[in-house]
Motif scaffolding. Structure first.
Motif, PDB file in Angstrom:
ATOM      1  N   ARG A  36     -16.119  56.890  42.317  1.00 55.94           N
ATOM      2  CA  ARG A  36     -17.031  56.280  43.288  1.00 55.94           C
ATOM      3  C   ARG A  36     -16.376  56.200  44.666  1.00 55.94           C
ATOM      4  O   ARG A  36     -17.015  56.452  45.693  1.00 55.94           O
ATOM      5  CB  ARG A  36     -17.443  54.892  42.805  1.00 55.94           C
ATOM      6  CG  ARG A  36     -18.479  54.228  43.720  1.00 55.94           C
ATOM      7  CD  ARG A  36     -19.006  52.934  43.143  1.00 55.94           C
ATOM      8  NE  ARG A  36     -17.950  51.943  42.992  1.00 55.94           N
ATOM      9  CZ  ARG A  36     -17.410  51.597  41.832  1.00 55.94           C
ATOM     10  NH1 ARG A  36     -17.815  52.174  40.707  1.00 55.94           N
ATOM     11  NH2 ARG A  36     -16.462  50.681  41.770  1.00 55.94           N
ATOM     12  N   MET A  37     -15.100  55.856  44.684  1.00 55.02           N
ATOM     13  CA  MET A  37     -14.389  55.795  45.958  1.00 55.02           C
ATOM     14  C   MET A  37     -14.355  57.165  46.620  1.00 55.02           C
ATOM     15  O   MET A  37     -14.587  57.292  47.836  1.00 55.02           O
ATOM     16  CB  MET A  37     -12.962  55.279  45.747  1.00 55.02           C
ATOM     17  CG  MET A  37     -12.155  55.167  47.046  1.00 55.02           C
ATOM     18  SD  MET A  37     -10.423  54.767  46.755  1.00 55.02           S
ATOM     19  CE  MET A  37     -10.575  53.177  45.980  1.00 55.02           C
ATOM     20  N   ALA A  38     -14.083  58.205  45.847  1.00 58.35           N
ATOM     21  CA  ALA A  38     -14.040  59.562  46.401  1.00 58.35           C
ATOM     22  C   ALA A  38     -15.410  59.971  46.932  1.00 58.35           C
ATOM     23  O   ALA A  38     -15.521  60.583  48.002  1.00 58.35           O
ATOM     24  CB  ALA A  38     -13.559  60.540  45.332  1.00 58.35           C
ATOM     25  N   GLN A  39     -16.470  59.629  46.179  1.00 61.09           N
ATOM     26  CA  GLN A  39     -17.817  59.978  46.627  1.00 61.09           C
ATOM     27  C   GLN A  39     -18.179  59.254  47.927  1.00 61.09           C
ATOM     28  O   GLN A  39     -18.735  59.852  48.853  1.00 61.09           O
ATOM     29  CB  GLN A  39     -18.824  59.647  45.523  1.00 61.09           C
ATOM     30  CG  GLN A  39     -18.745  60.566  44.308  1.00 61.09           C
ATOM     31  CD  GLN A  39     -19.693  60.135  43.203  1.00 61.09           C
ATOM     32  OE1 GLN A  39     -20.246  59.027  43.232  1.00 61.09           O
ATOM     33  NE2 GLN A  39     -19.868  60.998  42.211  1.00 61.09           N
ATOM     34  N   GLU A  40     -17.871  57.957  47.980  1.00 65.05           N
ATOM     35  CA  GLU A  40     -18.193  57.194  49.189  1.00 65.05           C
ATOM     36  C   GLU A  40     -17.375  57.678  50.385  1.00 65.05           C
ATOM     37  O   GLU A  40     -17.887  57.777  51.508  1.00 65.05           O
ATOM     38  CB  GLU A  40     -17.950  55.705  48.937  1.00 65.05           C
ATOM     39  CG  GLU A  40     -18.957  55.080  47.984  1.00 65.05           C
ATOM     40  CD  GLU A  40     -18.730  53.594  47.818  1.00 65.05           C
ATOM     41  OE1 GLU A  40     -17.653  53.106  48.243  1.00 65.05           O
ATOM     42  OE2 GLU A  40     -19.615  52.905  47.266  1.00 65.05           O
ATOM     43  N   LEU A  41     -16.102  57.974  50.135  1.00 66.65           N
ATOM     44  CA  LEU A  41     -15.258  58.470  51.220  1.00 66.65           C
ATOM     45  C   LEU A  41     -15.753  59.825  51.720  1.00 66.65           C
ATOM     46  O   LEU A  41     -15.803  60.080  52.929  1.00 66.65           O
ATOM     47  CB  LEU A  41     -13.806  58.571  50.739  1.00 66.65           C
ATOM     48  CG  LEU A  41     -12.766  58.958  51.796  1.00 66.65           C
ATOM     49  CD1 LEU A  41     -12.753  57.946  52.929  1.00 66.65           C
ATOM     50  CD2 LEU A  41     -11.377  59.069  51.176  1.00 66.65           C
TER      51      LEU A  41
END
Length: 496
Positions: free
Chosen positions: A314-319
């Protein structure tokens, strides 16, 4: 005084001043010459006194005496004075150096005319055979010697020596010289003066600009002490230069701010990545080393590993999504949507999912059916999802109330989203829309999140031509307000 006015004034003075000096000098010399001419014509004592004191006059009288004595001696000698013009021409040359000349007559007829006397109107000569010269007051040629004699052939002769008392040629040349000299010196002085003045007005500002440019080249963006705005023709250039300097200073401050944000962003990313990675590594090591010695414990460890992996995903997607937003790489599908219908659908969807996690959503006020905005439905729904996640993360206890209100305040539709969560401290309030920003308490606690949700909310609202604002009371809750521009060409009014 402006540079243009100084140039005009200097040109006028350089043209007028020499003319004035020229007129004054010409008038003065002209008066002097007129006085001398008048004195000469009327035979004033002043003129004759000046003439007698003149060294040139005394020299001419002396030579006239010498020449007449030679003629007298030769005419009385046994050989006599031959009627040879060459003899008299040699004597005339001696007289010419003293500004004098001779006239020789033979039996009343002109025999020799001195070179200096040719082409001039001579005064009346003494009567042939007379020793008394007539007085001449109307001619510049004055008789300074006269002799009656006989040639060797016995014919009577007379020689008359005349001196040119006029200094008109010499005085004219002197007058012309001083006139040209005065005019030239006046022009030279004025040209030097005004050239220096104009150069100072041009070079001084250029020198200050050069010094200011060198300061900028050295990285000193503060204005130099000698740099000040002017009120003349240089004003636009100095103003543009000052605008450039301020822009560079602002850009440098912005670059420094970006650099600080970049370093802080890297620090936050490293911190937020380290926590799930450490957890994944620890639980994986526990499985490998046999710490999870039962099936139930191994399953529990694997579920934690899966949860942390999803957090990383999720962090990678949001970033990635935020990075694309910053690069304008995310396409928007703007449509004209009904605000009332959109909010009703979003509230229903979020209530179903949020109620299981302790979220109580209440819609108190919606605009009329005639209110439309131009928006990307998917991106706008992301805004509400992120704000819902933020309310759930910072709830007090096991539940949180979330209240919606929407109304028209032209040219915007304002949507207020109020929660009863923990609230935000005054120190953290200006920073909550910064990427990866999380309060220290949130970072050190078990509150999940990447710190990117609110940054995405702000960027999406900005791309819609609107904005998001927040107010909060620590320990009471927060209120986020979304400002969306009304759809163009469709003005909306709130129903009464």
């Amino acid at each position: 005084m402006t540079l243009r006015a100084k140039l005009v004034l200097s040109n006028l003075l350089m043209g007028v001043a020499p003319v004035v000096v020229l007129v004054v000098v010409a008038t003065t010399f002209s008066g002097i010459l007129q006085d001398e001419s008048r004195a000469e014509r009327h035979g004033s004592p002043h003129f004759f006194e000046t003439m007698i004191r003149s060294p040139n006059f005394r020299e001419a009288v002396h030579r006239a005496f010498v020449v007449t004595q030679r003629i007298n001696v030769l005419s009385l000698s046994p050989q006599g004075l031959p009627a040879d013009p060459a003899i008299f021409q040699r004597w005339d040359q001696e007289l010419a150096s003293a500004n004098a000349g001779l006239v020789v007559r033979q039996e009343g007829r002109l025999f020799v005319m001195g070179k200096l006397l040719k082409d001039h109107k001579l005064p009346p000569l003494p009567i042939f055979g007379s020793f008394r010269p007539p007085r001449s007051v109307h001619s510049p040629f004055k008789i300074i010697g006269n002799l009656n004699f006989r040639f060797s052939d016995g014919t009577p002769g007379a020689v008359t020596v005349l001196w040119n008392s006029s200094n008109w040629d010499r005085e004219f040349h002197t007058f012309t010289f001083w006139l040209i000299f005065t005019f030239s010196m006046t022009l030279l002085v004025l040209d030097t003066l005004f050239t220096g003045l104009i150069l100072r007005e041009v070079l001084n500002p250029l020198e200050r600009l050069r010094h200011a440019a060198e300061c900028i080249a050295d990285g000193k963006l503060d204005p130099p002490e000698d740099f000040r705005l002017r009120q003349d023709e240089w004003t636009p250039l100095f103003t543009s230069f000052e605008t450039m300097r301020r822009t560079l200073a602002a850009n440098r401050e912005l670059a420094l701010s970006y650099e600080a944000d970049r370093k802080e962003l890297i620090s936050h990313i490293a911190h937020d990545l380290r926590t799930p990675i450490t957890a994944i590594g620890g639980y994986a090591r526990g499985i490998l080393e046999g710490v999870a010695n039962t099936e139930e414990k191994r399953r529990h460890y694997l579920e934690i590993i899966l949860t942390k992996a999803r957090d990383l995903e999720r962090m990678a997607q949001e970033l990635f999504f935020l990075s694309n937003l910053d690069r304008n790489a995310v396409p928007y599908d703007f449509q004209r949507i009904n605000v009332r219908a959109f909010l009703a659908d979003s509230a229903e969807e979020l209530s179903l999912d949020g109620s299981r996690r302790g979220l109580t959503l209440t819609v108190e006020k919606l605009p009329s059916e005639t209110v439309f905005v131009r928006a990307d439905v998917t991106k706008l729904r992301t805004v509400f999802v992120n704000l819902a996640e933020n309310a759930l993360k910072f709830k007090r206890g096991d539940s949180v109330s979330w209240t919606w209100n929407a109304w028209v305040e032209e040219p915007y539709v304002k949507i207020s989203l109020s929660d009863t969560g923990k609230g935000i401290s005054p120190e953290a309030l200006p920073k909550i829309f910064t990427s990866f920003y999380r309060e220290d308490a949130a970072r050190t606690s078990s509150i999940p999140g990447t710190g990117l949700g609110l940054a995405i909310v702000q960027r999406i609202m900005n791309d819609h031509g609107g904005r998001v604002t927040v107010s909060s009371i620590l320990g009471t809750g927060s209120e986020f307000t979304l400002w969306l521009p009304l759809a163009p060409l469709y003005p909306a009014k709130e129903d009464a």
